[in-house]
Design a protein around this motif. Sequence first.
Motif, short mmCIF file in Angstrom:
data_model
loop_
_atom_site.label_atom_id
_atom_site.label_comp_id
_atom_site.label_asym_id
_atom_site.label_seq_id
_atom_site.Cartn_x
_atom_site.Cartn_y
_atom_site.Cartn_z
N THR A 1 -4.63 -38.44 52.63
CA THR A 1 -5.97 -38.19 52.11
C THR A 1 -6.51 -39.47 51.50
OG1 THR A 1 -7.31 -36.60 50.87
CG2 THR A 1 -5.33 -37.43 49.76
N ALA A 2 -7.80 -39.49 51.27
CA ALA A 2 -8.48 -40.62 50.63
C ALA A 2 -8.80 -40.26 49.19
CB ALA A 2 -9.77 -40.95 51.39
N LEU A 3 -8.60 -41.22 48.28
CA LEU A 3 -8.84 -40.98 46.86
C LEU A 3 -9.47 -42.20 46.20
CD1 LEU A 3 -5.36 -39.44 45.97
CD2 LEU A 3 -7.52 -38.18 46.23
N ILE A 4 -10.28 -41.95 45.20
CA ILE A 4 -10.79 -43.01 44.34
C ILE A 4 -9.63 -43.51 43.48
CG2 ILE A 4 -12.30 -43.46 42.36
CD1 ILE A 4 -14.25 -41.38 43.60
N TYR A 5 -9.60 -44.80 43.24
CA TYR A 5 -8.50 -45.33 42.42
C TYR A 5 -9.00 -46.34 41.39
CZ TYR A 5 -8.48 -49.76 45.00
OH TYR A 5 -8.82 -50.97 45.54
N GLY A 6 -8.15 -46.56 40.40
CA GLY A 6 -8.35 -47.61 39.41
C GLY A 6 -7.09 -48.45 39.37
N ARG A 7 -7.11 -49.48 38.54
CA ARG A 7 -5.96 -50.37 38.42
C ARG A 7 -5.53 -50.47 36.96
NH1 ARG A 7 -4.80 -53.88 42.85
NH2 ARG A 7 -2.90 -54.18 41.64
N ASP A 8 -4.24 -50.66 36.78
CA ASP A 8 -3.66 -50.96 35.49
C ASP A 8 -2.60 -52.02 35.75
OD1 ASP A 8 -3.22 -50.56 32.64
OD2 ASP A 8 -1.33 -49.60 33.19
N GLY A 9 -3.01 -53.26 35.70
CA GLY A 9 -2.10 -54.33 36.10
C GLY A 9 -1.82 -54.23 37.58
N ASP A 10 -0.53 -54.22 37.94
CA ASP A 10 -0.13 -54.09 39.35
C ASP A 10 -0.09 -52.65 39.83
OD1 ASP A 10 0.15 -56.83 39.49
OD2 ASP A 10 2.33 -56.80 39.18
N ARG A 11 -0.32 -51.74 38.92
CA ARG A 11 -0.22 -50.31 39.26
C ARG A 11 -1.58 -49.76 39.68
NH1 ARG A 11 2.63 -47.72 34.13
NH2 ARG A 11 0.55 -48.12 33.32
N TYR A 12 -1.54 -48.74 40.52
CA TYR A 12 -2.74 -48.03 40.93
C TYR A 12 -2.79 -46.72 40.17
CZ TYR A 12 -3.04 -51.44 44.64
OH TYR A 12 -3.15 -52.61 45.33
N LEU A 13 -3.99 -46.29 39.82
CA LEU A 13 -4.18 -45.05 39.08
C LEU A 13 -5.02 -44.08 39.91
CD1 LEU A 13 -5.13 -46.56 35.60
CD2 LEU A 13 -2.85 -45.85 36.40
N LEU A 14 -4.58 -42.83 39.92
CA LEU A 14 -5.28 -41.75 40.62
C LEU A 14 -5.48 -40.60 39.65
CD1 LEU A 14 -2.98 -41.70 43.79
CD2 LEU A 14 -5.13 -42.97 43.49
N VAL A 15 -6.48 -39.78 39.91
CA VAL A 15 -6.74 -38.62 39.07
C VAL A 15 -6.68 -37.37 39.95
CG1 VAL A 15 -8.45 -37.46 37.61
CG2 VAL A 15 -8.12 -39.93 37.43
N ALA A 16 -5.83 -36.43 39.55
CA ALA A 16 -5.64 -35.19 40.32
C ALA A 16 -6.67 -34.16 39.87
CB ALA A 16 -4.21 -34.68 40.14
N SER A 17 -7.94 -34.48 40.09
CA SER A 17 -9.03 -33.64 39.56
C SER A 17 -9.30 -32.39 40.36
CB SER A 17 -10.32 -34.46 39.46
OG SER A 17 -10.81 -34.78 40.75
N ASN A 18 -9.17 -32.48 41.68
CA ASN A 18 -9.53 -31.36 42.56
C ASN A 18 -10.94 -30.87 42.24
OD1 ASN A 18 -8.96 -29.73 44.74
ND2 ASN A 18 -7.85 -28.19 43.56
N GLY A 19 -11.82 -31.82 41.91
CA GLY A 19 -13.21 -31.46 41.60
C GLY A 19 -13.35 -30.60 40.36
#
Length: 148
Positions: A52-70
Amino acid sequence: MAETIEDSPVGWVASHVERYLATDGADGGRYHGYDALLITTRGRRTGKLRRTALIYGRDGDRYLLVASNGGAARHPAWYLNLCADPEVQVQVGADRFRGRTRTATAEERPRLWQVMTGVFPTYARYQQGTDREIPVVVVEPVPTDVAP
């Protein structure tokens, strides 16, 4: 022979994934102005690979995702899948890598939630509309010379 990957059954998401793959993220790497990645999880019941495709953010070398399900009452399937098997495949633009996921701890979630609501402010509205705490997922790239 490589395993088959099944894309999201949601039509607009599957179309986004298809464009992303065809262009190495040149079309789809930004989605309505937000950075997007592709994540492939292993289905917790079927064992099949799911993308699936998701919006992401960064925290240093890590990627951040949010399990919002709208903002729905239930967690999204991709999140339930990675809770069962935290090893994932990630594509950011043309870059493809393996990752290990985990849910942000209670201590780190407030800071990471702020990062992600800064990336996509609608997450705050989603949280207000549901009784569940929406998880923030941390994706850490796995070095290629390390076995899963």
